[in-house]
Motif scaffolding. Structure first.
Motif, PDB file in Angstrom:
ATOM      1  N   CYS A   1      87.721  48.625 101.898  1.00 59.10           N
ATOM      2  CA  CYS A   1      86.889  48.585 100.711  1.00 59.10           C
ATOM      3  C   CYS A   1      86.064  47.296 100.752  1.00 59.10           C
ATOM      4  O   CYS A   1      86.620  46.208 100.544  1.00 59.10           O
ATOM      5  N   PRO A   2      84.785  47.381 101.012  1.00 61.89           N
ATOM      6  CA  PRO A   2      83.949  46.187 101.124  1.00 61.89           C
ATOM      7  C   PRO A   2      83.900  45.357  99.840  1.00 61.89           C
ATOM      8  O   PRO A   2      83.753  44.150  99.888  1.00 61.89           O
ATOM      9  N   ALA A   3      84.032  46.005  98.691  1.00 59.59           N
ATOM     10  CA  ALA A   3      83.951  45.275  97.426  1.00 59.59           C
ATOM     11  C   ALA A   3      85.305  44.725  96.972  1.00 59.59           C
ATOM     12  O   ALA A   3      85.373  44.011  95.984  1.00 59.59           O
ATOM     13  N   CYS A   4      86.381  45.051  97.675  1.00 54.97           N
ATOM     14  CA  CYS A   4      87.722  44.604  97.288  1.00 54.97           C
ATOM     15  C   CYS A   4      87.966  43.185  97.778  1.00 54.97           C
ATOM     16  O   CYS A   4      87.524  42.789  98.851  1.00 54.97           O
ATOM     17  N   ARG A   5      88.693  42.434  96.966  1.00 49.37           N
ATOM     18  CA  ARG A   5      89.067  41.067  97.350  1.00 49.37           C
ATOM     19  C   ARG A   5      90.540  40.883  97.049  1.00 49.37           C
ATOM     20  O   ARG A   5      91.071  41.462  96.107  1.00 49.37           O
TER      21      ARG A   5
END
Length: 166
Positions: A1-5
């Motif tokens: 997930c590119p937007a997950c941190r």
């Protein structure tokens, strides 16, 4: 997930000073630090499994602290340590605060990696996994039912029998 941190921090109660030297946030700080402090009320989902640290967090959530819970529509918590009777007062305060914040229990499933706590005619899993939803009327309560998604936590072992409430 590119937007997950991922944030490598512990979640703690406001009064918890035992995490000295560790990075830890209160639930309010978590919302601020992750940018969710401006999320609309009842727009977030929380999944919590923090090995008994959940109890003091919710036991302290009253008054202005309870306002933080308005951000969440659904909360799924794995509650630990039901057999620790000396802490039942704190557990009761936590549950009362969740109910006062508008949450209702909609599903309970026992974790199969721990035993059963019995007290008189009552028996419940020592580690119940509880799903809460906010607001709105619910259908009447019924005896526990195992649903298709109620899989055992331990694939090689049997599932827990539902709790028994007289």
């Amino acid at each position: 997930c590119p937007a997950c941190r991922f944030f490598e921090v512990c979640l703690r109660a406001h009064s918890d000073s035992s995490m000295v030297g560790e990075q830890s946030w209160t639930l309010d700080q978590l919302l601020n630090e992750t940018g969710f402090h401006n999320a609309p009320d009842r727009s977030l989902v929380m999944k919590m499994d923090i090995e008994a640290s959940e109890w003091p967090i919710f036991a302290e959530m009253k008054g202005p602290l309870g306002g933080t819970l308005r951000k969440f529509q659904q909360i799924v918590i794995e509650f630990h340590g039901m057999r620790m009777a000396e802490k039942h007062g704190m557990y009761l305060a936590a549950m009362r605060n969740l109910f006062a914040a508008g949450f209702r229990v909609v599903h309970v499933h026992g974790n199969t990696f721990d035993g059963i706590f019995s007290y008189g005619d009552y028996s419940i899993p020592n580690v119940p996994e509880v799903t809460f939803v906010a607001d709105g009327p619910l259908a009447e309560c019924h005896d526990p039912q195992l649903l298709p998604l109620d899989a055992s936590n331990r694939p090689t072992g049997p599932d827990r029998a539902p709790g028994r409430l007289p």
